[in-house]
Design a protein around this motif. Sequence first.
Motif, PDB file in Angstrom:
ATOM      1  N   MET A   1       0.715  -0.992   0.248  1.00 32.92           N
ATOM      2  CA  MET A   1      -0.353   0.211  -0.096  1.00 32.92           C
ATOM      3  C   MET A   1       1.255   0.469  -0.181  1.00 32.92           C
ATOM      4  SD  MET A   1      -3.145   1.136   2.916  1.00 32.92           S
ATOM      5  CE  MET A   1      -1.699   1.452   3.763  1.00 32.92           C
ATOM      6  N   THR A   2       0.367   2.220  -0.815  1.00 32.15           N
ATOM      7  CA  THR A   2       1.106   3.525  -1.584  1.00 32.15           C
ATOM      8  C   THR A   2       0.215   4.572  -0.403  1.00 32.15           C
ATOM      9  OG1 THR A   2       2.451   2.806  -3.708  1.00 32.15           O
ATOM     10  CG2 THR A   2       2.189   4.994  -2.735  1.00 32.15           C
ATOM     11  N   THR A   3       1.458   5.611   0.873  1.00 28.99           N
ATOM     12  CA  THR A   3       0.506   6.024   1.273  1.00 28.99           C
ATOM     13  C   THR A   3       1.322   7.609   0.699  1.00 28.99           C
ATOM     14  OG1 THR A   3       0.373   4.382   3.056  1.00 28.99           O
ATOM     15  CG2 THR A   3      -0.071   7.135   3.542  1.00 28.99           C
ATOM     16  N   ARG A  31      -0.945   3.593   9.095  1.00 24.97           N
ATOM     17  CA  ARG A  31      -1.312   3.789   8.108  1.00 24.97           C
ATOM     18  C   ARG A  31      -0.639   3.331   7.189  1.00 24.97           C
ATOM     19  NH1 ARG A  31      -2.009   9.566   6.026  1.00 24.97           N
ATOM     20  NH2 ARG A  31      -2.671   9.461   3.880  1.00 24.97           N
ATOM     21  N   VAL A  32       0.523   4.514   7.372  1.00 23.36           N
ATOM     22  CA  VAL A  32       1.799   2.838   6.006  1.00 23.36           C
ATOM     23  C   VAL A  32       1.395   1.198   6.106  1.00 23.36           C
ATOM     24  CG1 VAL A  32       4.111   3.010   5.294  1.00 23.36           C
ATOM     25  CG2 VAL A  32       3.278   5.436   6.325  1.00 23.36           C
ATOM     26  N   GLY A  33       1.123   1.319   7.546  1.00 24.37           N
ATOM     27  CA  GLY A  33       1.500  -0.932   7.660  1.00 24.37           C
ATOM     28  C   GLY A  33       2.629  -1.318   8.081  1.00 24.37           C
ATOM     29  N   VAL A  34       3.582  -0.531   8.348  1.00 24.08           N
ATOM     30  CA  VAL A  34       4.806  -1.365   9.125  1.00 24.08           C
ATOM     31  C   VAL A  34       5.113  -1.176  10.626  1.00 24.08           C
ATOM     32  CG1 VAL A  34       5.907  -0.326   6.500  1.00 24.08           C
ATOM     33  CG2 VAL A  34       5.866   1.098   8.143  1.00 24.08           C
ATOM     34  N   ASP A  35       5.952  -1.689  11.194  1.00 25.94           N
ATOM     35  CA  ASP A  35       6.261  -1.743  12.411  1.00 25.94           C
ATOM     36  C   ASP A  35       7.642  -0.592  12.821  1.00 25.94           C
ATOM     37  OD1 ASP A  35       3.941  -2.951  13.442  1.00 25.94           O
ATOM     38  OD2 ASP A  35       4.566  -5.344  13.064  1.00 25.94           O
ATOM     39  N   SER A  60       3.238  15.584  13.246  1.00 28.54           N
ATOM     40  CA  SER A  60       1.596  15.490  13.075  1.00 28.54           C
ATOM     41  C   SER A  60       1.459  14.967  11.911  1.00 28.54           C
ATOM     42  CB  SER A  60       1.705  16.886  11.632  1.00 28.54           C
ATOM     43  OG  SER A  60       2.678  17.215  10.941  1.00 28.54           O
ATOM     44  N   THR A  61      -0.008  14.622  12.227  1.00 30.79           N
ATOM     45  CA  THR A  61      -0.238  13.071  11.292  1.00 30.79           C
ATOM     46  C   THR A  61      -0.125  13.257  10.464  1.00 30.79           C
ATOM     47  OG1 THR A  61      -1.595  12.258  13.340  1.00 30.79           O
ATOM     48  CG2 THR A  61      -2.314  11.769  10.384  1.00 30.79           C
ATOM     49  N   GLY A  62       0.482  12.551   8.799  1.00 29.10           N
ATOM     50  CA  GLY A  62      -0.019  12.815   7.301  1.00 29.10           C
ATOM     51  C   GLY A  62       1.776  13.329   7.000  1.00 29.10           C
ATOM     52  N   SER A  63       2.735  13.726   8.062  1.00 30.81           N
ATOM     53  CA  SER A  63       3.744  13.622   7.741  1.00 30.81           C
ATOM     54  C   SER A  63       5.073  12.544   8.062  1.00 30.81           C
ATOM     55  CB  SER A  63       4.209  15.072   8.380  1.00 30.81           C
ATOM     56  OG  SER A  63       3.493  16.084   8.713  1.00 30.81           O
ATOM     57  N   THR A  83       5.640   9.847  -2.282  1.00 26.47           N
ATOM     58  CA  THR A  83       5.479   8.415  -1.075  1.00 26.47           C
ATOM     59  C   THR A  83       5.884   7.444  -0.552  1.00 26.47           C
ATOM     60  OG1 THR A  83       5.765   7.597  -2.905  1.00 26.47           O
ATOM     61  CG2 THR A  83       3.887   8.639  -3.481  1.00 26.47           C
ATOM     62  N   VAL A  84       5.075   7.190   0.045  1.00 24.91           N
ATOM     63  CA  VAL A  84       5.223   6.105   1.435  1.00 24.91           C
ATOM     64  C   VAL A  84       4.812   4.477   1.786  1.00 24.91           C
ATOM     65  CG1 VAL A  84       6.388   5.307   3.507  1.00 24.91           C
ATOM     66  CG2 VAL A  84       6.331   8.034   3.196  1.00 24.91           C
TER      67      VAL A  84
END
Length: 684
Positions: A1-3, A31-35, A60-63, A83-84
Amino acid sequence: MTTRLTLVDPEGAADGPAAGAVRFAPATRRRVGVDVGETVRVEGAAATAATVGEDAPDLSTGSVLAGAAVRRNADADAGTPVTVAPVDPVRARRVAVAPNAFSLEGDADALSRALAGRVLTTGDRIEADLFGGSVTVSLTVVDLDPAGPAVVTDGTTVAVRDPDDRQFPGDAVDPDPAAVGGLDDEQATLRRLVAAPRSASTGIRSPAGVLVHGPSGVGKTRLIRRVAAAADLSIHGIDPADCERRDPLAAALRAAADDAPAILHVPDLAAAAPNPDRAGRDRRRSRLGWLLDRVRELQDDLVVVGEATHADAVDPALRRGGRFDAELRVPVPDPDARREILAIHAATLDLAPDVDLAAVAARTHGYTGADLEAVLVDAATRAAAGADDGTADPRPTVTAAHVAAALDAVDPTTLREVTVERPSLTYRDVGGLAAAKREVIRTVEWPLRYPDLFERLAVDAPTGVLLYGPPGTGKTMLAKAVANSTDANFLAVDGPELMDRYVGESERGVREVFERARRVAPTVVFLDEVDSLAPARADADTGAAERVVSQLLTELDGLSPRGSVAVLAATNRPDAVDPALLRPGRIEKRVAVPRPDADARADILAIHLTDVPTRDVDVAAVARRATGYTGSDLAALVREAALLAMEDHLRADDRPDDAVDDVVVEGTHLERALAATEPSVDPD
C-alpha cells in the motif's frame, strides 16, 4: 500500500532519525502498515529506502520525518510530498561504493562494519563513520547484487570502486588487481623495495633486483602486478628463453627505460638462470647478470623482479648484492589468509547459508590461493550441473555438499610434490599399547590441539617421540592414528630412501622433507627405521652418514616450539641411533612399543575379526595361546584362518555354487592357523 505524506525536516524536531531512517507519528505508521525496524520505500523525484525508526508522538499526522541523506536520495525537499510504501529488502551479497571527491584505501572490513544493517539502493549517497567515528566519509552506492533495496549483513562483500566501474571482483576476465588475499605483509615489503625509495628524497636507491619465491599458486605474479598497479609502475615481461642472448635483453631494457618507472619481470627465473649445480648438461648461459648490472648503472627508476618456485634453483651468482639485492618469500597461506582468499573468490558465487568459509579454511592445510580458487570453481560447476534441467538459475546456489565434494576432488599443489597421507586409522584400530598411546597423545597431539595451554604455562611443546620395539608391534599404526586424530598431514619417510651415494644428496633430501613439512603444517613427520638414517656416528663407516645426522640435528633444532611440525621416529634398535638425536629439544621422548600381552592380543584379534564372519570363536582363548605374537603376527593369523575357511568351502563336495554367504571362520580354523604359524620375533 502506497501512502502520500509530507516530508519534514528534522532540524526543528527534538529527536531526529538516525542515518538512513525515517520516523512517523504512531497513527501514520499504522496507516503506512509497517512496524518499527521494518523498511519503507520513499519516493520523491527519485526513490530510496529507509529503516523505520522509533515513533515520533509529537509529529503531525500525515508527515514523515527524514534526515538529510534520505531527502537527498529521494530528491525531495522539506515540505514537498513523497510516497511511502512498505518494502521487504533482500540480503546484499555484494555492494560497490565509490568515494565522493577523494581516494579511499584501507581495510574493507572496517567499511563493511560501518555499513552493517544499512538498507541501500543503487545511486544512494551515504555517510559512513570510520575509525571509531573520528572520520566520516561520503560514498555513492554504484552497484548492488542483488538489486536493491538490500540490507548489508556480515556476509556482504563491500568493494570500493571508481564511480564509472560497474564490476565486482571476479566479474571481469582479468582478476581485480586489488584481490590479493592474505598477503598484506608481503605487499608492504615488496612495495617498500620497488616503490618507496623512488618516492622518497632520501638519496637511497632501490635494489637492482628482487627475487620473489614460493610454491606454485601462492600468488607471486598477482602480488607483483598488484604492487605495480598501486605504485603506478609499468611492467615489461622478459621471456626466460631470451635471457641467453644480450640483444633481446637490451631491447627490453630500452623499452622499460622509455616507460620508466617500470618493472622488468622475469616470470621463471630458475629457467632463465638455473643453478649450475642442479642444471647439469641443461645449464643455460644466462645474460641476466649483464641486465642487472646495467639496471644498477644506468637507471634509478627501473627494477628487475624475478619469480622462482625454489630460490635454491636460481644461479647463486645472481643472488648477491648489486644484482638480486633482496629476496621475498611468499608462503603457503595460513588459516586466516585462506579465509580471506576464499572470501575474495566466493564474492561472485551464491553461497548457501550452510557454507562456512572459516571451516573450509581451517581444514585446507597446504592449499594455495590457486588451489582454493579451484575448489570454489569445482563446487560452482557441481552446483550448475545439479541445477541444469533446462530451467536452471544462471547463478545456482553452492551448498556445503558441493564444497565438500570439491575438496575431495582438488588436491593441494604443495602436496603433489611429495607422498603425504591423510590416514584413516584411529586409536580404536590399534589394539593394546595403552601406555604408548598416552605418551604419544601428550607429546604430539596436545601441542597441535591445545597450543593455548602450552602458552599459558610458558613451556615449549616436545619436539619428537622415538617409538622403539620389535617389528610388527604397531609403531607405524600408532603414528598414523595420531596424525588422523589431529587432522594433520602425515609425511612418512623411510630411512634408507634418503641415503644417497652422491655427496650432498642425502642431506638435501633431509632438508627438503622438513621444508615440505613446514609448508603444509600441521604435519606429523614419521621417520621409519631411523637407525639407518641417523646411526651412532662412532659406529658409522662413512662421512655421508655423519653429514646426514648433522643435517637432521640442524632441522630438529630449527623446528617451531609451538609444535606445528611433530616428529615421530621408529626403530627396532634404539641403541643404534645417534645419542645426540635423543636429547631434550630433539627427539626427547622414548616410548616402548612392546609385544602385546594376553589382554592386548585379545583386543588386536577382536579388531582384525570385526568384519570377518565367525562362528564359535573364543577370542580370549586364542589370545592366550598366541604367546609371543605381535600385532602383525595376529593379522597374519586371521588371514591364514580365512584362507583355511575358503579351502574347506572349495573342497566340499556338496557345496552349492552360490553359497558364498555360508562361508565363515570357525574356532577350528583359528586353531589350525595357530599350528601353522609362529611368532616372527625371537623371544630373546
